[in-house]
Design an enzyme around this catalytic site. Sequence first.
Site, PDB file in Angstrom:
ATOM      1  N   HIS A  30       0.336   5.830   1.554  1.00 57.50           N
ATOM      2  CA  HIS A  30      -0.164   6.753   2.075  1.00 57.50           C
ATOM      3  C   HIS A  30       0.687   7.999   2.281  1.00 57.50           C
ATOM      4  O   HIS A  30       1.748   7.879   2.112  1.00 57.50           O
ATOM      5  CB  HIS A  30      -0.871   6.183   3.386  1.00 57.50           C
ATOM      6  CG  HIS A  30       0.019   5.231   4.012  1.00 57.50           C
ATOM      7  ND1 HIS A  30       1.135   5.681   4.519  1.00 57.50           N
ATOM      8  CD2 HIS A  30      -0.180   3.968   4.452  1.00 57.50           C
ATOM      9  CE1 HIS A  30       1.747   4.568   5.237  1.00 57.50           C
ATOM     10  NE2 HIS A  30       1.012   3.513   4.982  1.00 57.50           N
ATOM     11  N   GLU A  37       0.885  -1.184  -0.046  1.00 59.21           N
ATOM     12  CA  GLU A  37       0.151  -0.225  -0.096  1.00 59.21           C
ATOM     13  C   GLU A  37       0.770   1.435   0.065  1.00 59.21           C
ATOM     14  O   GLU A  37       2.043   1.169   0.036  1.00 59.21           O
ATOM     15  CB  GLU A  37      -0.854  -0.077   1.179  1.00 59.21           C
ATOM     16  CG  GLU A  37      -0.216  -0.026   2.584  1.00 59.21           C
ATOM     17  CD  GLU A  37      -0.861   0.147   3.718  1.00 59.21           C
ATOM     18  OE1 GLU A  37      -2.067  -0.337   3.644  1.00 59.21           O
ATOM     19  OE2 GLU A  37      -0.503   0.277   4.890  1.00 59.21           O
ATOM     20  N   HIS A  72       6.050   6.132   8.067  1.00 62.60           N
ATOM     21  CA  HIS A  72       6.223   5.037   8.868  1.00 62.60           C
ATOM     22  C   HIS A  72       7.681   4.847   9.470  1.00 62.60           C
ATOM     23  O   HIS A  72       8.420   5.090   8.460  1.00 62.60           O
ATOM     24  CB  HIS A  72       6.158   3.595   7.857  1.00 62.60           C
ATOM     25  CG  HIS A  72       4.463   2.976   7.843  1.00 62.60           C
ATOM     26  ND1 HIS A  72       3.705   3.191   8.704  1.00 62.60           N
ATOM     27  CD2 HIS A  72       3.673   2.320   6.812  1.00 62.60           C
ATOM     28  CE1 HIS A  72       2.565   2.694   8.388  1.00 62.60           C
ATOM     29  NE2 HIS A  72       2.857   2.009   7.219  1.00 62.60           N
ATOM     30  N   CYS A  74       5.824  -0.289  14.708  1.00 57.44           N
ATOM     31  CA  CYS A  74       5.601   0.585  13.736  1.00 57.44           C
ATOM     32  C   CYS A  74       4.891   1.960  14.125  1.00 57.44           C
ATOM     33  O   CYS A  74       4.000   1.978  14.835  1.00 57.44           O
ATOM     34  CB  CYS A  74       4.734   0.115  12.688  1.00 57.44           C
ATOM     35  SG  CYS A  74       4.167   1.340  11.088  1.00 57.44           S
ATOM     36  N   HIS A  90       4.960   0.301  -0.211  1.00 56.30           N
ATOM     37  CA  HIS A  90       5.624  -0.599   0.688  1.00 56.30           C
ATOM     38  C   HIS A  90       5.029  -1.740   1.220  1.00 56.30           C
ATOM     39  O   HIS A  90       3.715  -1.991   1.152  1.00 56.30           O
ATOM     40  CB  HIS A  90       6.139   0.316   2.105  1.00 56.30           C
ATOM     41  CG  HIS A  90       5.040   0.999   2.663  1.00 56.30           C
ATOM     42  ND1 HIS A  90       4.251   1.826   2.405  1.00 56.30           N
ATOM     43  CD2 HIS A  90       4.258   0.427   3.918  1.00 56.30           C
ATOM     44  CE1 HIS A  90       3.414   2.272   3.235  1.00 56.30           C
ATOM     45  NE2 HIS A  90       3.117   1.154   4.049  1.00 56.30           N
TER      46      HIS A  90
END
Lengths: 160, 160
Positions: A68, A66, A72, A120, A106
């Site tokens: 965004h 995905e 992260h 995370c 990723h």
Amino acid sequence: MAGKVIPATERGWQGVEIEGYRPGSPDVGVERHTIVGGRKGAPGEPGPGMELRYFELQPGAASRYEKHEHEHYVIVKRGLGHAVVGEQVTEIGPNDVIYVGPLTTHQFLNRGDEPFGFYCFVDACRDFSQQPTEEDLARLAASPAAAIAKPFAVPPPTRR
Amino acid sequence: MAGKVIPATERGWQGVEIEGYRPGSPDVGVERHTIVGGRKGAPGEPGPGMELRYFELQPGAASRYEKHEHEHYVIVKRGLGHAVVGEQVTEIGPNDVIYVGPLTTHQFLNRGDEPFGFYCFVDACRDFSQQPTEEDLARLAASPAAAIAKPFAVPPPTRR
């Protein structure tokens, strides 16, 4: 909140529920432990400004492929994995750190025989995950990461 | 930045300099590894939005007793320590997680014979540390944490 200590236990953290990867999703061999914080709709809402999660992947399992806007920050806790970040793929293991920048596709995959677990960190106030576009998938297919990535291993979220 | 993997090494992380606790400060037995990011003056500046550091304290050493608006998210990596958070003191060890909320006085101390190391996650755009007030010190003195905390172990920062 002034602060708190969340002691580690044999299987996770005291008072922290062990959940599936996402509520309402099928079992994909991924555990989620939300250790501190939770998603917020706006920065002014009460509660911690960031969220610390721990994900543990069974052998063969993978996180969702995905992208965004939010970043992260990952620290490997145990086991052996692959990090697919953009078109790069890297073997990772305990204490390795991975930074994933905005809108970078990723995926994290277990490459060992034992559970592969990582912390995370994310912003509590963040955007939702986006499915890779056809262009993203074409770039992936033409890259060295194609041999490792499993872009359809985890279906898109069914509810938010 | 699209992203990067920062591999762990025997003593730290590849390409990450091992620094003292703070530039210009006397040696207080504390190592600092800035693994991802760095302080920013404004959220719009380039670079990661958050900063991940690792601190390692020699036996007997302590972090600065301080407070600030920004939050701390701490994960113990190795060794045995004490967390002083407000007026609470807790024995901590590997994989324990500590959240320190805004303006809460706090200190981390090595309580073992080996190095005590922890990750500390903060906002890249954050306020500077504040010395405890006389009121903070009086509250500390009257609390169970008084037996453990060393509020003067690390002098205030000499430059920012």
